[in-house]
Scaffold this active site. Structure first.
Site, short mmCIF file in Angstrom:
data_model
loop_
_atom_site.label_atom_id
_atom_site.label_comp_id
_atom_site.label_asym_id
_atom_site.label_seq_id
_atom_site.Cartn_x
_atom_site.Cartn_y
_atom_site.Cartn_z
N LYS A 191 43.24 -26.97 3.86
CA LYS A 191 42.64 -26.14 4.90
C LYS A 191 41.27 -26.74 5.25
O LYS A 191 40.30 -26.56 4.53
CB LYS A 191 42.44 -24.69 4.44
CG LYS A 191 42.05 -23.78 5.60
CD LYS A 191 41.09 -22.66 5.23
CE LYS A 191 39.65 -23.02 5.27
NZ LYS A 191 39.07 -23.41 6.56
N GLY A 247 32.40 -27.30 -0.73
CA GLY A 247 31.70 -26.46 0.24
C GLY A 247 30.51 -25.80 -0.41
O GLY A 247 29.98 -26.27 -1.42
N GLU A 269 33.27 -28.66 -5.86
CA GLU A 269 32.15 -29.55 -5.49
C GLU A 269 31.26 -28.74 -4.55
O GLU A 269 31.60 -28.54 -3.38
CB GLU A 269 32.67 -30.80 -4.79
CG GLU A 269 33.52 -31.71 -5.65
CD GLU A 269 32.73 -32.43 -6.74
OE1 GLU A 269 31.49 -32.43 -6.68
OE2 GLU A 269 33.36 -32.95 -7.67
N ARG A 297 20.74 -39.53 6.34
CA ARG A 297 22.16 -39.86 6.53
C ARG A 297 22.89 -38.57 6.93
O ARG A 297 22.63 -37.50 6.37
CB ARG A 297 22.73 -40.40 5.22
CG ARG A 297 24.09 -41.03 5.36
CD ARG A 297 24.45 -41.75 4.07
NE ARG A 297 24.57 -40.78 2.99
CZ ARG A 297 25.72 -40.47 2.38
NH1 ARG A 297 26.83 -41.04 2.76
NH2 ARG A 297 25.75 -39.60 1.40
N CYS A 303 25.63 -32.97 0.80
CA CYS A 303 25.36 -32.20 -0.42
C CYS A 303 24.42 -32.93 -1.35
O CYS A 303 23.67 -32.31 -2.09
CB CYS A 303 26.68 -31.91 -1.14
SG CYS A 303 27.63 -33.40 -1.45
N GLU A 402 19.08 -25.07 -0.23
CA GLU A 402 19.60 -26.33 0.30
C GLU A 402 19.35 -26.32 1.81
O GLU A 402 19.85 -25.43 2.51
CB GLU A 402 21.09 -26.40 -0.01
CG GLU A 402 21.75 -27.67 0.41
CD GLU A 402 23.27 -27.64 0.14
OE1 GLU A 402 23.87 -26.55 0.22
OE2 GLU A 402 23.83 -28.70 -0.13
P1 NAP Z 1 31.44 -23.49 3.40
O1 NAP Z 1 30.96 -22.53 4.41
O2 NAP Z 1 31.47 -23.09 1.98
O3 NAP Z 1 32.90 -23.93 3.87
C1 NAP Z 1 33.69 -24.85 3.16
C2 NAP Z 1 35.15 -24.59 3.48
O4 NAP Z 1 35.51 -23.31 3.00
C3 NAP Z 1 35.45 -24.57 4.97
O5 NAP Z 1 36.75 -25.06 5.19
C4 NAP Z 1 35.39 -23.10 5.30
O6 NAP Z 1 36.07 -22.75 6.47
C5 NAP Z 1 36.05 -22.53 4.07
N1 NAP Z 1 35.78 -21.14 3.79
C6 NAP Z 1 34.70 -20.40 4.10
N2 NAP Z 1 34.85 -19.13 3.61
C7 NAP Z 1 36.06 -19.11 2.98
C8 NAP Z 1 36.79 -18.10 2.27
N3 NAP Z 1 36.31 -16.89 2.09
N4 NAP Z 1 37.99 -18.43 1.77
C9 NAP Z 1 38.49 -19.66 1.93
N5 NAP Z 1 37.86 -20.65 2.59
C10 NAP Z 1 36.65 -20.37 3.10
O7 NAP Z 1 30.61 -24.84 3.43
P2 NAP Z 1 30.25 -25.72 4.70
O8 NAP Z 1 29.18 -25.04 5.44
O9 NAP Z 1 31.48 -26.11 5.44
O10 NAP Z 1 29.72 -27.05 4.01
C11 NAP Z 1 28.45 -27.19 3.57
C12 NAP Z 1 28.34 -26.98 2.08
O11 NAP Z 1 29.25 -27.84 1.40
C13 NAP Z 1 26.99 -27.33 1.55
O12 NAP Z 1 26.55 -26.36 0.63
C14 NAP Z 1 27.22 -28.66 0.84
O13 NAP Z 1 26.29 -28.94 -0.18
C15 NAP Z 1 28.60 -28.49 0.33
N6 NAP Z 1 29.21 -29.80 0.06
C16 NAP Z 1 29.35 -30.19 -1.23
C17 NAP Z 1 29.88 -31.43 -1.52
C18 NAP Z 1 30.04 -31.89 -2.94
O14 NAP Z 1 30.74 -32.87 -3.15
N7 NAP Z 1 29.43 -31.25 -3.92
C19 NAP Z 1 30.26 -32.29 -0.48
C20 NAP Z 1 30.11 -31.86 0.83
C21 NAP Z 1 29.57 -30.61 1.09
P3 NAP Z 1 35.21 -22.59 7.83
O15 NAP Z 1 34.31 -23.77 7.92
O16 NAP Z 1 36.20 -22.53 8.89
O17 NAP Z 1 34.41 -21.33 7.65
#
Ligand code: NAP
Length: 501
Positions: A191, A247, A269, A297, A303, A402
């Protein structure tokens, strides 16, 4: 045009992207949502609609999980050599289609084309790595404490994996997981984020062309509205054995809770709050070059992006002066397709407002923007100027949260102990950067920093070979390296007895 129903602009240029798909991918079929509902995918650079894709719900998710579960029954019996060859074919096709994939990544995420090409190379490196690793997921034979008996530990694939990925690296965050789980013999349902489903669909298209058997990779697209209900099924369905999520920490905690009901494996992650520490012995010009990479970048939307610059007082003024002039000269804002642009728009309005809110809050509490500090409104609503803040205090939200945007915050430190104390004063523990030429200090810092990854004298840390992952609230499990594939296996203990008769 269909997009007009959303009151949005559509753009004809996207019709030339031959890997653009506007249906989800379940059991080897390109399908609509059961409800027939769609949502638009917009380019953050100009808000144009690139495509509309199915807005799937919980029942579509169940279908995809069923397909993955059925396929697992045969895929788990394939040899490591077969899986390796299939992954290699997928890698080759992705490499051949680098430019096409990069154009889709840029269109939906906004990052500059050069960076998008870099993401494809990075994402592909996981397919190549796991094509090799597939043949080295070994067990163990352990001398037993009993005569005539032998202890065998073998690795078996977990089963169906629910893969949920973010928008910031829409291709690489998928290959990093799917390469590993396929190598281990698992199948999956992916997803992607509402903002960036098209890179995931393009990757699935190439997997199909590469001959990845039907049902191993399933991609369901959902709007943000449906994400919680779809996520619940993906975490709770009895056929799912693992939730692999990248995420935010907030969503990660929710999914961790849901997975607990079925005692499922989790690979999380999550978010970071990386310190970037510079000591007086460091090569300052090199540290500055690396600071630009570690901070800007992907326009700060990474993250492992450096969040907190902790600079020793002896070199603070020199560092800040150099940082300011580099940002002013090297951060060129604009659409990712424009030659020379190094920083694109932020992904969406919510993210842009979050970054701007953090900066305004810091400035209202005494911080000062040496460069940037506001929207670049002349370019569009999601462009934020690359920013350097000084007079930052530890109590400010911009320091504790963050940022996930193009804002560097600088704080003066006077000792190694102080640097460690401040760096570790966060619930996150993903990546940390240290610049020093003192070898003893390098080892001490690596040892004492409470982070899963520490880079000494470097601003780029990711690759397929090392184990990527965080501690504390930054996650559970590792991606890349051989450990990345082992995450998707169970260790089975078999006792072989009566060996003499
Ligand atoms: P996010 O809001 O947590 O979303 C991540 C994914 O989860 C998206 O596909 C999102 O869908 C989905 N999602 C949101 N709420 C959900 C729920 N209740 N149930 C199931 N899925 C759900 O994060 P983001 O804003 O996309 O990404 C940024 C974050 O990712 C930052 O905190 C970053 O540090 C972290 N990140 C971590 C790594 C790592 O390797 N540690 C790498 C990259 C990013 P939608 O987008 O459609 O809401």
């Amino acid at each position: 045009m269909g997009f007009l129903r959303f009151g949005l602009k559509s753009c004809v240029q996207y019709r030339q992207l031959h890997l653009l798909r506007n249906q989800a991918y379940i059991n080897g079929q390109w399908v609509k949502a059961g409800s027939n509902v769609v949502f638009p995918v917009q380019n953050p650079a100009d808000d144009c609609v690139i495509a509309e894709v199915p807005d799937m719900d919980a029942s579509d998710a169940k279908n995809a999980i069923q397909a993955a579960a059925n396929t697992f029954e045969t895929w788990k019996n394939t040899t490591a050599k077969e899986r390796s060859h299939i992954l290699r074919r997928w890698f080759n096709l992705c490499e051949k289609n680098t430019d096409e994939l990069a154009k889709i990544i840029t269109a939906e995420s906004g990052k500059p084309l050069n960076e998008a090409r870099g993401e494809v190379a990075y994402g592909n490196s996981f397919l190549e790595w796991f094509a090799d690793t597939a043949r080295h997921i070994n067990g163990e034979i352990i001398p037993s404490p009993w005569p005539n008996k032998q202890i065998l530990l073998t690795r078996q694939p977990l089963g169906v994996v629910s893969v949920i990925t973010p928008w910031n690296f829409p291709f690489a965050m998928i290959t990093r997981k799917v390469g590993a789980l396929m190598a281990a013999g698992c199948t999956c349902v992916i997803k992607p984020s509402e903002d960036t489903p098209l890179s995931a669909l393009a990757a699935a298209e190439l997997a199909e062309q590469a001959g990845v058997p039907t049902g191993i990779i399933n991609v369901i697209t959902t709007s943000r509205k449906n994400a919680p209900s779809v996520g619940k099924v993906m975490c709770e369905d009895h056929s799912v054995r693992c939730i692999s999520f990248t995420g935010s920490t907030q969503v990660g905690k929710t999914l961790y809770g849901l997975a607990a009901n079925g005692v499922k494996r989790v690979a999380l992650e999550l978010g970071g709050n990386a310190p970037f520490i510079v000591f007086p012995s460091a090569d300052i010009e090199h540290a500055l070059d690396q600071a630009m990479l570690a901070k800007f970048r992907n326009n700060g939307q990474a993250c492992i992006g450096a969040n907190r610059f902790l600079i020793h007082e002896d070199i603070y003024d020199k560092f800040v002066k150099g940082f300011k002039s580099r940002i002013a000269q090297k951060c060129i804002l604009g659409p990712g397709t424009k030659e020379g642009v190094t920083c694109g728009p932020l992904i969406n309005t919510q993210q842009a407002n979050k970054v701007s809110g953090l900066v305004e809050d810091a400035i209202s509490k005494g911080a000062k923007a040496l460069v940037g500090g506001k929207f670049a409104a002349e370019l569009g609503s999601k462009y934020y100027e690359s920013t350097l803040l000084i007079n930052v205090k530890q109590s400010m939200s911009i320091f504790t949260e963050e940022i996930f945007g193009p804002v560097a915050t600088c704080l003066k430190i006077s000792s190694e102990d102080e640097a460690l104390k401040i760096a570790n004063s966060t619930r996150s523990g993903l990546a940390a950067y240290v610049f020093t030429k003192d070898l003893g200090q390098a080892f001490r810092m690596s040892n004492k920093l409470e982070f899963g990854m520490v880079a000494i004298n470097d601003g780029i840390i990711s690759a397929a070979e090392p184990a990527f992952g965080g501690i504390k609230e930054s996650g559970i499990g590792r991606e890349g390296s051989r450990h990345g594939a082992e995450e998707y296996t169970d260790l089975k203990y078999t006792l072989m007895s009566c060996l003499d008769k």
